[in-house]
Write an enzyme that holds these catalytic residues in place. Structure first.
Site, PDB file in Angstrom:
ATOM      1  N   ASP A 156      22.907  14.495  26.257  1.00  0.00           N
ATOM      2  CA  ASP A 156      23.804  13.400  26.048  1.00  0.00           C
ATOM      3  C   ASP A 156      23.453  12.119  26.340  1.00  0.00           C
ATOM      4  O   ASP A 156      24.424  11.174  26.335  1.00  0.00           O
ATOM      5  CB  ASP A 156      24.772  14.042  27.062  1.00  0.00           C
ATOM      6  CG  ASP A 156      25.714  15.064  26.709  1.00  0.00           C
ATOM      7  OD1 ASP A 156      25.265  15.475  25.320  1.00  0.00           O
ATOM      8  OD2 ASP A 156      26.460  15.668  27.352  1.00  0.00           O
TER       9      ASP A 156
ATOM     10  N   LYS B  57      34.001  14.236  32.495  1.00  0.00           N
ATOM     11  CA  LYS B  57      34.567  15.254  31.403  1.00  0.00           C
ATOM     12  C   LYS B  57      34.027  16.535  31.452  1.00  0.00           C
ATOM     13  O   LYS B  57      34.621  17.426  31.422  1.00  0.00           O
ATOM     14  CB  LYS B  57      34.352  14.376  30.204  1.00  0.00           C
ATOM     15  CG  LYS B  57      34.665  15.457  29.048  1.00  0.00           C
ATOM     16  CD  LYS B  57      34.596  14.643  27.641  1.00  0.00           C
ATOM     17  CE  LYS B  57      33.030  14.934  26.999  1.00  0.00           C
ATOM     18  NZ  LYS B  57      33.004  16.385  26.332  1.00  0.00           N
ATOM     19  N   ASN B  58      32.699  16.884  31.382  1.00  0.00           N
ATOM     20  CA  ASN B  58      32.157  18.057  31.202  1.00  0.00           C
ATOM     21  C   ASN B  58      32.140  18.828  32.514  1.00  0.00           C
ATOM     22  O   ASN B  58      32.461  20.031  32.342  1.00  0.00           O
ATOM     23  CB  ASN B  58      30.583  17.891  30.809  1.00  0.00           C
ATOM     24  CG  ASN B  58      30.424  17.567  29.542  1.00  0.00           C
ATOM     25  OD1 ASN B  58      31.389  17.531  28.624  1.00  0.00           O
ATOM     26  ND2 ASN B  58      29.195  17.161  28.965  1.00  0.00           N
TER      27      ASN B  58
ATOM     28  N   ARG C  47      25.331  24.933  16.756  1.00  0.00           N
ATOM     29  CA  ARG C  47      26.294  25.069  17.895  1.00  0.00           C
ATOM     30  C   ARG C  47      27.054  26.435  18.128  1.00  0.00           C
ATOM     31  O   ARG C  47      28.187  26.507  18.001  1.00  0.00           O
ATOM     32  CB  ARG C  47      27.194  23.950  18.086  1.00  0.00           C
ATOM     33  CG  ARG C  47      26.538  22.808  18.503  1.00  0.00           C
ATOM     34  CD  ARG C  47      27.488  21.589  18.984  1.00  0.00           C
ATOM     35  NE  ARG C  47      27.316  21.636  20.386  1.00  0.00           N
ATOM     36  CZ  ARG C  47      28.011  20.887  21.125  1.00  0.00           C
ATOM     37  NH1 ARG C  47      28.458  19.735  20.683  1.00  0.00           N
ATOM     38  NH2 ARG C  47      28.125  20.974  22.589  1.00  0.00           N
TER      39      ARG C  47
ATOM     40  N   ARG D  65      36.984  10.585  23.014  1.00  0.00           N
ATOM     41  CA  ARG D  65      36.971  11.752  23.511  1.00  0.00           C
ATOM     42  C   ARG D  65      36.237  11.738  24.998  1.00  0.00           C
ATOM     43  O   ARG D  65      36.574  12.676  25.756  1.00  0.00           O
ATOM     44  CB  ARG D  65      35.977  12.729  22.598  1.00  0.00           C
ATOM     45  CG  ARG D  65      36.849  13.047  21.438  1.00  0.00           C
ATOM     46  CD  ARG D  65      36.078  13.881  20.499  1.00  0.00           C
ATOM     47  NE  ARG D  65      35.832  15.158  21.530  1.00  0.00           N
ATOM     48  CZ  ARG D  65      34.560  15.964  21.017  1.00  0.00           C
ATOM     49  NH1 ARG D  65      34.136  15.915  20.017  1.00  0.00           N
ATOM     50  NH2 ARG D  65      34.328  16.828  21.982  1.00  0.00           N
TER      51      ARG D  65
ATOM     52  N   CYS E 124      31.822  18.344  17.859  1.00  0.00           N
ATOM     53  CA  CYS E 124      30.722  17.385  17.489  1.00  0.00           C
ATOM     54  C   CYS E 124      29.998  18.005  16.300  1.00  0.00           C
ATOM     55  O   CYS E 124      29.473  18.985  16.381  1.00  0.00           O
ATOM     56  CB  CYS E 124      29.762  16.968  18.683  1.00  0.00           C
ATOM     57  SG  CYS E 124      30.682  15.892  19.648  1.00  0.00           S
TER      58      CYS E 124
HETATM   59  C1  UD1 Z   1      27.360  21.167  27.037  1.00  0.00           C
HETATM   60  C2  UD1 Z   1      27.969  20.134  27.120  1.00  0.00           C
HETATM   61  C3  UD1 Z   1      27.430  19.068  26.166  1.00  0.00           C
HETATM   62  C4  UD1 Z   1      26.038  19.288  26.089  1.00  0.00           C
HETATM   63  C5  UD1 Z   1      25.362  20.401  26.225  1.00  0.00           C
HETATM   64  C6  UD1 Z   1      23.934  20.402  26.751  1.00  0.00           C
HETATM   65  C7  UD1 Z   1      30.329  20.261  27.691  1.00  0.00           C
HETATM   66  C8  UD1 Z   1      31.785  20.477  27.610  1.00  0.00           C
HETATM   67  N1  UD1 Z   1      29.581  20.139  26.926  1.00  0.00           N
HETATM   68  O1  UD1 Z   1      27.742  21.653  25.553  1.00  0.00           O
HETATM   69  O2  UD1 Z   1      28.067  17.464  26.247  1.00  0.00           O
HETATM   70  O3  UD1 Z   1      25.671  18.287  25.249  1.00  0.00           O
HETATM   71  O4  UD1 Z   1      26.104  21.099  27.229  1.00  0.00           O
HETATM   72  O5  UD1 Z   1      23.664  19.756  27.776  1.00  0.00           O
HETATM   73  O6  UD1 Z   1      29.921  20.573  29.058  1.00  0.00           O
HETATM   74  N2  UD1 Z   1      23.550  27.926  22.129  1.00  0.00           N
HETATM   75  C9  UD1 Z   1      23.349  29.209  21.442  1.00  0.00           C
HETATM   76  N3  UD1 Z   1      24.162  30.137  21.379  1.00  0.00           N
HETATM   77  C10 UD1 Z   1      25.504  29.841  22.312  1.00  0.00           C
HETATM   78  C11 UD1 Z   1      25.683  28.705  23.035  1.00  0.00           C
HETATM   79  C12 UD1 Z   1      24.666  27.717  23.034  1.00  0.00           C
HETATM   80  O7  UD1 Z   1      22.408  29.022  20.661  1.00  0.00           O
HETATM   81  O8  UD1 Z   1      26.265  30.833  22.515  1.00  0.00           O
HETATM   82  C13 UD1 Z   1      22.654  26.783  21.950  1.00  0.00           C
HETATM   83  C14 UD1 Z   1      23.239  25.538  21.175  1.00  0.00           C
HETATM   84  O9  UD1 Z   1      23.292  25.627  20.073  1.00  0.00           O
HETATM   85  C15 UD1 Z   1      22.261  24.455  21.994  1.00  0.00           C
HETATM   86  C16 UD1 Z   1      21.886  25.156  23.123  1.00  0.00           C
HETATM   87  O10 UD1 Z   1      22.174  26.499  23.094  1.00  0.00           O
HETATM   88  O11 UD1 Z   1      21.163  24.204  21.081  1.00  0.00           O
HETATM   89  C17 UD1 Z   1      22.661  24.373  24.384  1.00  0.00           C
HETATM   90  O12 UD1 Z   1      23.955  24.435  24.565  1.00  0.00           O
HETATM   91  P1  UD1 Z   1      25.159  24.623  25.640  1.00  0.00           P
HETATM   92  O13 UD1 Z   1      24.445  24.298  26.944  1.00  0.00           O
HETATM   93  O14 UD1 Z   1      25.886  25.670  25.251  1.00  0.00           O
HETATM   94  O15 UD1 Z   1      26.024  23.418  25.348  1.00  0.00           O
HETATM   95  P2  UD1 Z   1      27.638  23.309  25.426  1.00  0.00           P
HETATM   96  O16 UD1 Z   1      27.952  24.089  26.653  1.00  0.00           O
HETATM   97  O17 UD1 Z   1      28.096  23.487  24.261  1.00  0.00           O
END
Ligand code: UD1
Length: 428
Positions: free
Chosen positions: A315, A22-23, A130, A407, A125
């Site tokens: 995850d 999915k990701n 986030r 999902r 979620c």
């Molecule tokens: C992706 C995955 C999710 C997984 C996560 C971490 C998808 C669709 N989802 O989510 O299943 O749990 O990676 O492996 O691929 N952060 C910030 N600012 C930002 C972006 C992120 O502070 O602009 C922080 C987040 O709050 C979190 C950390 O960075 O604490 C990592 O998040 P991120 O790797 O961006 O997760 P996603 O890409 O949303």
């Protein structure tokens, strides 16, 4: 609203075909916005998140055709043909974005292709704040002008995006993906430092490269993208889902069963295989994937800390908490990626697990005799951890709010039932 009923206590034996990730699929679908030619994606999982993104892409003007089930190299899965001949709207409205946080992945491609995007700030979620600040700052470094107004990100790049050196203060999978896509059509060279290294990043880079992008270093923490004038269509098969693989590996372990995970890739799960090995779970490579069973009897407590890839994935943290409640001794599971990601703990406790949360660590004392109970899912991975607990528990577990599971897990109850689990979906 659907619920899932599990009568626990059965050993699972059989095989489960791992679906496409999915990701990985979500950013790959967003990449269709980068070209007016057709992008064909195969081995897509049939999941609500995929439908949500497809609906969003359609309203941007992407024509989508589904080819039903096609197989290549033994991988079943859906095939989508996506053609963004003309972008008719660069707005990603709240109603669609609120259903799934990953919708923010259209921001980079839209900005690169048409020089503007209006994307609702995402929900998703309920696992912590986030934010998307890393995505926005990095796009600003590439020349985008960004404003936040009325819950929307308003981004413009009237002169087009230009290459930049972006140093991410925190590793972010989504920001790395958004930037790789934007930089592929920018003028000049972009370097992403402290980039995410997940297999999904490598899968996206492979697809973008097939579309004509010039990308080096994907899979390392430094990625260089040389922008090109235009990208073309391509055909790409999505990698197997490593989180689904890890989840079903834990289903085998928690029920003391034996499961063959067809298409599973050990090279994407090294940290998980090491942790499960220390806990007494044997994971062997076979010529079709992985075979999982307990090494010799009882499970042992372990210490686990979630980390960006190649570390133990956040995850799989909730599933590991469920598994360790059945292991001998005290386990500590520390969550470093998301705040507020222990929402499965009170529900597991209601099933008899002994878990104490202290800051960002959960201490689990086992083995406990899990008892079936009505439980409520709060997010995708939390809900599947309750399914695992239900499989091992004595008596009946009813899982409410199954839409979280839908999902991210394709036909979960069918896959588990085929291995002998007593599990079914029931209406109200
Ligand atoms: C992706 C995955 C999710 C997984 C996560 C971490 C998808 C669709 N989802 O989510 O299943 O749990 O990676 O492996 O691929 N952060 C910030 N600012 C930002 C972006 C992120 O502070 O602009 C922080 C987040 O709050 C979190 C950390 O960075 O604490 C990592 O998040 P991120 O790797 O961006 O997760 P996603 O890409 O949303």
């Amino acid at each position: 609203m659907d619920r899932i009923r599990i009568r626990g206590g059965r050993r699972l034996e059989g095989e489960i075909a791992v679906s496409g990730s999915k990701n990985a699929a979500l950013p790959l679908m967003a990449a269709a916005l980068l070209t007016e030619e057709t992008l064909v994606l195969g081995n897509l999982p049939h999941l609500n998140d995929i439908t949500t993104l497809a609906n969003l892409l359609v309203q941007h003007g992407v024509e989508i055709h589904m080819n039903g089930h096609a197989a290549k190299g033994g991988h079943a899965g859906r095939v989508l043909e996506m053609t963004a001949a003309r972008i008719v709207s660069s707005k990603a409205p709240y109603d669609l974005v609120r259903k799934m946080r990953a919708s923010v992945l259209v921001l980079g491609p839209l900005l690169a292709r048409v020089g503007q995007a209006e994307v609702s700030l995402p929900g998703g979620c309920a696992i912590g704040a986030r934010p998307v600040d890393l995505h926005l700052k990095a796009l600003e470094a590439m020349g985008a002008e960004i404003e936040l107004a009325d819950g929307y990100i308003l981004a413009r790049a009237p002169e087009g995006l230009h290459g930049a050196k972006v140093v991410f203060p925190t590793v972010s999978v989504g920001a790395t993906e958004n930037l790789m896509m934007a930089a592929s059509l920018a003028k000049g060279r972009t370097t992403l430092v402290n980039a995410a290294r997940e297999p999904e990043i490598v899968d996206l880079a492979d697809c973008l490269t097939a579309m004509g992008a010039q990308i080096e270093g994907a899979g390392s923490d430094s990625i260089t993208i040389e922008g090109v004038e235009r990208l073309r269509g391509a055909e790409h098969w999505v990698v197997p889902d490593r989180i689904e693989t890890g989840t079903y590996a834990m289903a085998a372990a928690i029920t003391d069963g034996v499961i063959d995970l067809v298409h599973a890739r050990a090279d994407h799960l090294e940290a998980v295989i090491a942790v499960l090995g220390a806990a007494g779970v044997s994971i062997e490579e076979t010529n079709r994937g992985l075979r999982v069973k307990r090494a010799n009897g009882a499970l042992r407590a372990v210490e686990v800390t979630t980390q960006p890839y190649p570390g133990f994935p956040t995850d799989l943290q909730a599933q590991m908490t469920a598994l360790m409640s059945t292991a001998e001794g005290a386990s500590t599971i520390t969550e470093t990626i998301f705040e507020n990601r222990f929402m499965h703990v009170p529900e597991l406790s209601r099933m008899g697990a002994e878990v104490t949360v202290d800051g960002n660590s959960a201490i689990i004392r086992g083995p406990c005799d899990l008892q079936g109970a009505p439980v409520m899912a709060t997010d995708l991975r939390a809900s599947v951890s309750l399914v695992l607990a239900g499989l091992a528990a004595e008596g009946e577990t009813i899982l409410n709010r199954v839409y979280h599971l839908d999902r991210g897990y394709e036909r979960l109850e069918e896959k588990l039932a085929a291995c002998g689990a007593d599990i079914e979906r029931i209406g109200d």
